[in-house]
Design an enzyme around this catalytic site. Structure first.
Site: not given
Length: 403
Positions: A162, A294, A305, A326, A331
């Site tokens: 990713c 993310h 995160e 996202k 994603h």
């Protein structure tokens, strides 16, 4: 060291076929996630994704090209054409030799793999098309971009799950800054929305069957998407000398490894990458106004995160805007960081912060300003884009307004 700027950007993703449509969708907080339209979808437990609907490759590529281009390569070329077209660059002579391509992907030619496994194992065929290998290889997209645009400098593909796109763009930034190249075409692409691709991800039990709701207490997993985004990174002096329109400046990059777990993220690893990008950019944490997170919508990623951001930014974390796009486009795995960088550039050029949609209930472990559900107008001078991958591989990019 040389300064690096962005002079072109292009995309195709579930939000739209180009940058203008994607930005409009982000401003409106529109969701590109819908029911999947793929073969054997009824056999899947997860039947939603950020799929590009109504896509007709025959309108963009001839039969010979389609026989060579997996869907992820097609998406890359579409995005590259838009980005290079906007940049106004043509690659001849010395410039061609001093320009290259570095792209990110994780699955590469997954559609080609899926189709040919079916052909051999399910249909019992004993032969496959002679171009199967060059069609499915991860470097196919980078190679075809280099050939279409005559880019004769360093060209390669990065595959770090990713974080692939952010790692690729970080390498492009580093090569121009060091003088190794004058122009790099960079970004990433992915097309894993096929039966085999989705079925494999189902096994991890991290996928939502309803929606992607990053940072919301009601989140229950990630949702896959597909598409590509490509940028033209250019030496600032070269861009200025030719009178190019500069969209933003790339000012920092850092990458770290958790060295801990193959799937569980580490707050320490993420925090070191964020802090490293700030240090590389030589910018104070207080100068950052927005972070594209993310933000996968999984319980583990979101809280780790947020904790990493709080550790690095201290009290300033309360003043930061942090959102996950996202929630809109899904994603894109190896291509996701590239599509997310579009939101970072939009924040700098248009003063619009893309929202985190699908947000329902606050989570005490994600107690930051996640720009819930509606885009916001704001004047920001510098931004970060986070990418944290399976394998504990982290990559963070810093941008600031055009000089």
């Amino acid at each position: 060291m040389k300064r690096v700027v962005i002079t072109g950007q292009g995309t195709i993703n579930a939000l739209g076929p180009d940058v203008a449509a994607t930005k409009e969708a982000m401003r409106e907080g529109r969701c590109g996630i819908s029911s999947l339209e793929i073969r054997d979808v009824e056999r899947l437990a997860v039947q939603i994704g950020g799929q590009i609907k109504g896509y007709e490759p025959e309108a963009l590529f001839n039969r010979q090209q389609i026989s060579l281009y997996d869907r992820f390569t097609q998406f890359t070329l579409i995005a590259a054409r838009e980005a290079i077209g906007q940049s106004g660059l043509e690659f001849h002579g010395d410039l061609a030799v001093q320009s290259g391509v570095v792209l990110g992907t994780s699955g590469g030619g997954m559609q080609t793999l899926d189709e040919n496994y079916r052909s051999v194992y399910e249909d019992g065929k004993n032969r496959v098309h002679p171009f199967v290998v060059p069609k499915l290889m991860n470097n196919a997209a980078a190679s075809h971009v280099s050939m279409e645009f005559n880019l004769k400098g360093p060209s390669f593909t990065v595959a770090t799950a990713c974080a692939s796109s952010n790692h690729a763009m970080g390498q492009a930034f580093s090569m121009i800054r060091s003088g190794m190249a004058q122009v790099m075409v960079t970004g990433g692409s992915e097309s894993m929305l096929c039966f085999g691709g989705v079925k494999a991800w189902e096994g991890l039990r991290v996928m939502s069957k309803q929606a992607c709701r990053p940072f919301s207490a009601t989140r229950d997993g990630m949702v896959q998407g597909e598409g590509a985004a490509v940028f033209v990174f250019e030496d600032y002096d070269h861009a200025r000398a030719r009178g190019a329109e500069i969209l933003a400046e790339v000012i920092g990059f850092a990458m770290t490894s958790d060295a801990a777990d193959i799937v569980m993220p580490s707050k320490q690893g993420a925090a070191r990458a964020i802090a490293g990008a700030l240090q590389d950019a030589k910018i104070a944490p207080e100068k950052i106004g927005y972070i594209n997170a993310h933000g996968t919508g999984t319980a583990a990623n979101d809280k780790v995160e947020c904790a990493a951001v709080a550790d690095v930014f201290g009290h300033h974390a309360d003043d930061l805007m942090i959102s996950s796009t996202k929630s809109m486009h899904g994603h894109l795995i190896g291509g996701t960081g590239a599509v997310e960088l579009l939101a970072c550039v939009m924040a700098l050029t248009d003063g619009v912060i893309a929202p985190t949609i699908g947000y329902e209930e606050p989570d005490p472990e994600c107690a930051l300003d996640v720009v819930p559900n509606e885009a916001r107008e704001a004047n920001v001078d510098a931004v970060l884009s986070n990418a944290f991958a399976f394998g504990g591989l982290n990559a963070v990019i810093a941008l600031q307004k055009a000089p």
